[in-house]
Each structure stands twice: as structure tokens, then as C-alpha cells.
Design a protein around this motif. Sequence first.
Motif, PDB file in Angstrom:
ATOM      1  N   PHE A  86      22.512  72.125 -32.125  1.00  0.00           N
ATOM      2  CA  PHE A  86      23.701  71.416 -32.610  1.00  0.00           C
ATOM      3  C   PHE A  86      23.346  70.136 -33.366  1.00  0.00           C
ATOM      4  N   ALA A  87      22.078  69.994 -33.751  1.00  0.00           N
ATOM      5  CA  ALA A  87      21.651  68.832 -34.529  1.00  0.00           C
ATOM      6  C   ALA A  87      22.113  69.016 -35.976  1.00  0.00           C
ATOM      7  N   PHE A  88      21.934  67.982 -36.779  1.00  0.00           N
ATOM      8  CA  PHE A  88      22.316  68.086 -38.183  1.00  0.00           C
ATOM      9  C   PHE A  88      21.451  69.128 -38.886  1.00  0.00           C
ATOM     10  N   GLY A  89      22.098  69.978 -39.633  1.00  0.00           N
ATOM     11  CA  GLY A  89      21.446  71.044 -40.373  1.00  0.00           C
ATOM     12  C   GLY A  89      22.461  72.138 -40.626  1.00  0.00           C
ATOM     13  N   GLU A  90      22.293  72.869 -41.703  1.00  0.00           N
ATOM     14  CA  GLU A  90      23.290  73.868 -42.079  1.00  0.00           C
ATOM     15  C   GLU A  90      22.961  75.280 -41.628  1.00  0.00           C
ATOM     16  N   ALA A  91      21.754  75.529 -41.154  1.00  0.00           N
ATOM     17  CA  ALA A  91      21.361  76.884 -40.762  1.00  0.00           C
ATOM     18  C   ALA A  91      21.782  77.173 -39.329  1.00  0.00           C
ATOM     19  N   LEU A  92      22.318  78.367 -39.125  1.00  0.00           N
ATOM     20  CA  LEU A  92      22.609  78.827 -37.776  1.00  0.00           C
ATOM     21  C   LEU A  92      21.316  79.291 -37.125  1.00  0.00           C
ATOM     22  N   SER A  93      21.243  79.181 -35.798  1.00  0.00           N
ATOM     23  CA  SER A  93      20.071  79.688 -35.083  1.00  0.00           C
ATOM     24  C   SER A  93      20.036  81.209 -35.221  1.00  0.00           C
ATOM     25  N   PRO A  94      18.870  81.817 -35.062  1.00  0.00           N
ATOM     26  CA  PRO A  94      18.781  83.280 -35.152  1.00  0.00           C
ATOM     27  C   PRO A  94      19.691  83.988 -34.141  1.00  0.00           C
ATOM     28  N   GLU A  95      19.843  83.407 -32.950  1.00  0.00           N
ATOM     29  CA  GLU A  95      20.690  84.014 -31.926  1.00  0.00           C
ATOM     30  C   GLU A  95      22.157  84.053 -32.354  1.00  0.00           C
ATOM     31  N   VAL A  96      22.639  82.963 -32.933  1.00  0.00           N
ATOM     32  CA  VAL A  96      24.029  82.904 -33.390  1.00  0.00           C
ATOM     33  C   VAL A  96      24.220  83.822 -34.596  1.00  0.00           C
ATOM     34  N   GLU A  97      23.290  83.790 -35.514  1.00  0.00           N
ATOM     35  CA  GLU A  97      23.368  84.659 -36.690  1.00  0.00           C
ATOM     36  C   GLU A  97      23.460  86.130 -36.270  1.00  0.00           C
ATOM     37  N   ALA A  98      22.650  86.529 -35.303  1.00  0.00           N
ATOM     38  CA  ALA A  98      22.647  87.919 -34.837  1.00  0.00           C
ATOM     39  C   ALA A  98      23.940  88.290 -34.116  1.00  0.00           C
ATOM     40  N   ALA A  99      24.622  87.308 -33.538  1.00  0.00           N
ATOM     41  CA  ALA A  99      25.849  87.569 -32.770  1.00  0.00           C
ATOM     42  C   ALA A  99      27.103  87.645 -33.634  1.00  0.00           C
ATOM     43  N   LEU A 100      27.016  87.288 -34.892  1.00  0.00           N
ATOM     44  CA  LEU A 100      28.211  87.244 -35.748  1.00  0.00           C
ATOM     45  C   LEU A 100      28.954  88.577 -35.838  1.00  0.00           C
ATOM     46  N   PRO A 101      28.276  89.714 -36.048  1.00  0.00           N
ATOM     47  CA  PRO A 101      29.038  90.978 -36.117  1.00  0.00           C
ATOM     48  C   PRO A 101      29.815  91.278 -34.832  1.00  0.00           C
ATOM     49  N   LEU A 102      29.202  91.041 -33.677  1.00  0.00           N
ATOM     50  CA  LEU A 102      29.895  91.282 -32.413  1.00  0.00           C
ATOM     51  C   LEU A 102      31.083  90.337 -32.262  1.00  0.00           C
ATOM     52  N   ALA A 103      30.917  89.072 -32.632  1.00  0.00           N
ATOM     53  CA  ALA A 103      32.015  88.113 -32.535  1.00  0.00           C
ATOM     54  C   ALA A 103      33.171  88.516 -33.440  1.00  0.00           C
ATOM     55  N   ARG A 104      32.880  88.986 -34.642  1.00  0.00           N
ATOM     56  CA  ARG A 104      33.945  89.457 -35.544  1.00  0.00           C
ATOM     57  C   ARG A 104      34.672  90.664 -34.942  1.00  0.00           C
ATOM     58  N   GLU A 105      33.918  91.571 -34.332  1.00  0.00           N
ATOM     59  CA  GLU A 105      34.530  92.748 -33.708  1.00  0.00           C
ATOM     60  C   GLU A 105      35.409  92.331 -32.532  1.00  0.00           C
ATOM     61  N   LYS A 106      34.950  91.391 -31.724  1.00  0.00           N
ATOM     62  CA  LYS A 106      35.763  90.893 -30.604  1.00  0.00           C
ATOM     63  C   LYS A 106      37.041  90.242 -31.132  1.00  0.00           C
ATOM     64  N   ALA A 107      36.933  89.485 -32.209  1.00  0.00           N
ATOM     65  CA  ALA A 107      38.120  88.853 -32.807  1.00  0.00           C
ATOM     66  C   ALA A 107      39.080  89.926 -33.304  1.00  0.00           C
ATOM     67  N   ARG A 108      38.552  90.977 -33.933  1.00  0.00           N
ATOM     68  CA  ARG A 108      39.402  92.064 -34.404  1.00  0.00           C
ATOM     69  C   ARG A 108      40.118  92.731 -33.231  1.00  0.00           C
ATOM     70  N   GLU A 109      39.397  92.982 -32.143  1.00  0.00           N
ATOM     71  CA  GLU A 109      39.994  93.590 -30.958  1.00  0.00           C
ATOM     72  C   GLU A 109      41.105  92.722 -30.383  1.00  0.00           C
ATOM     73  N   MET A 110      40.848  91.442 -30.299  1.00  0.00           N
ATOM     74  CA  MET A 110      41.860  90.521 -29.761  1.00  0.00           C
ATOM     75  C   MET A 110      43.103  90.531 -30.643  1.00  0.00           C
ATOM     76  N   ALA A 111      42.908  90.466 -31.955  1.00  0.00           N
ATOM     77  CA  ALA A 111      44.048  90.454 -32.881  1.00  0.00           C
ATOM     78  C   ALA A 111      44.827  91.765 -32.794  1.00  0.00           C
ATOM     79  N   ALA A 112      44.137  92.882 -32.609  1.00  0.00           N
ATOM     80  CA  ALA A 112      44.815  94.178 -32.498  1.00  0.00           C
ATOM     81  C   ALA A 112      45.718  94.209 -31.264  1.00  0.00           C
ATOM     82  N   GLY A 113      45.396  93.417 -30.265  1.00  0.00           N
ATOM     83  CA  GLY A 113      46.201  93.354 -29.053  1.00  0.00           C
ATOM     84  C   GLY A 113      47.419  92.462 -29.161  1.00  0.00           C
ATOM     85  N   PHE A 114      47.561  91.761 -30.269  1.00  0.00           N
ATOM     86  CA  PHE A 114      48.746  90.923 -30.461  1.00  0.00           C
ATOM     87  C   PHE A 114      49.891  91.824 -30.767  1.00  0.00           C
TER      88      PHE A 114
END
Length: 144
Positions: free
Chosen positions: A116-144
Motif C-alpha cells: 500500500f506504499a506509493f506506486g501505481e503497480a498492483l502486486s502480482p497477487e492482486v493482479e492475479a485475483a482481478l478476474p475472480l473479483a470481477r466474476e464475484k461482482a457479476r454474481e452479486m449484481a445478478a442477485g440484485f
Amino acid sequence: MRILAFAMGHAIRADDGAGLAVAHGLDALVPGLEVLEVPELRPEHAEAVATVDGVLFLDASVAGTPGDVRAARLVPRPAREAILHSLTPEEILGLARALFGHAPPGALVTIAGREFAFGEALSPEVEAALPLAREKAREMAAGF
């Protein structure tokens, strides 16, 4: 159906920009999605929340193993009494209900960050998690 997503964080604070990164491309997965990029939730966001059918809050987390994705439904709650500039997602929903008579269904999707220090690059762990996070967001929105 109108869905609002708050992409929260600071792009110049490394993994704090995870919420912003999750939002990129999410509109292709969630029909009717409008994204607001915000560094924090403020009381005036309650009005926008009250006008939609569902709301997603996308953010980084300091809790958990870096890259962990969490998604949860939210329950509105009253905002704290003190005058604050930043509120929780649950408090924004509570303000929407109290001030405008409507709190739509809401969900929070987070990715645990490592850096969380100053810098614009995401850590490799966060970068790798982006597709799953988008899918979880899609699932949540579908439940609205």
C-alpha cells in the motif's frame, strides 16, 4: 436495471487501487452498470445510491492473505453521529434509506492487498485475483 459500482481507492497507492482495477471491464459483464471512481465514500454519495436498483462497492482490503477475494451482501446501518468525510458502504446504504427513502441491495467485493506504499503497480497477487473479483461482482449484481 440500473446498478451503480463505487470503485474505491487510490491508484497511486499500489494495491489500494484494487477496487479501481476490478471496475475496469466490469461494465461488459454487468448490464446497466455505471461506475464511479472515488477515493472514499462520502455522505453525498447516498443520493446516487437511492436512485439505483443495486450497488456494488469494490475495494482493497488490508485483512487476509494477499490476493484473497471476498464478496458479501450488505445490510444498511445508521451512519455514525460524528461529522465524518468517509463512511462505510453499510452507512451509505443507511443514509440513502434515511434521507431518500430507498436503500437498494448492496454488496462489497474486496481483494486483500500486500503493498500500500506509493506506486501505481498492483502486486502480482492482486493482479492475479482481478478476474475472480470481477466474476464475484457479476454474481452479486445478478442477485440484485
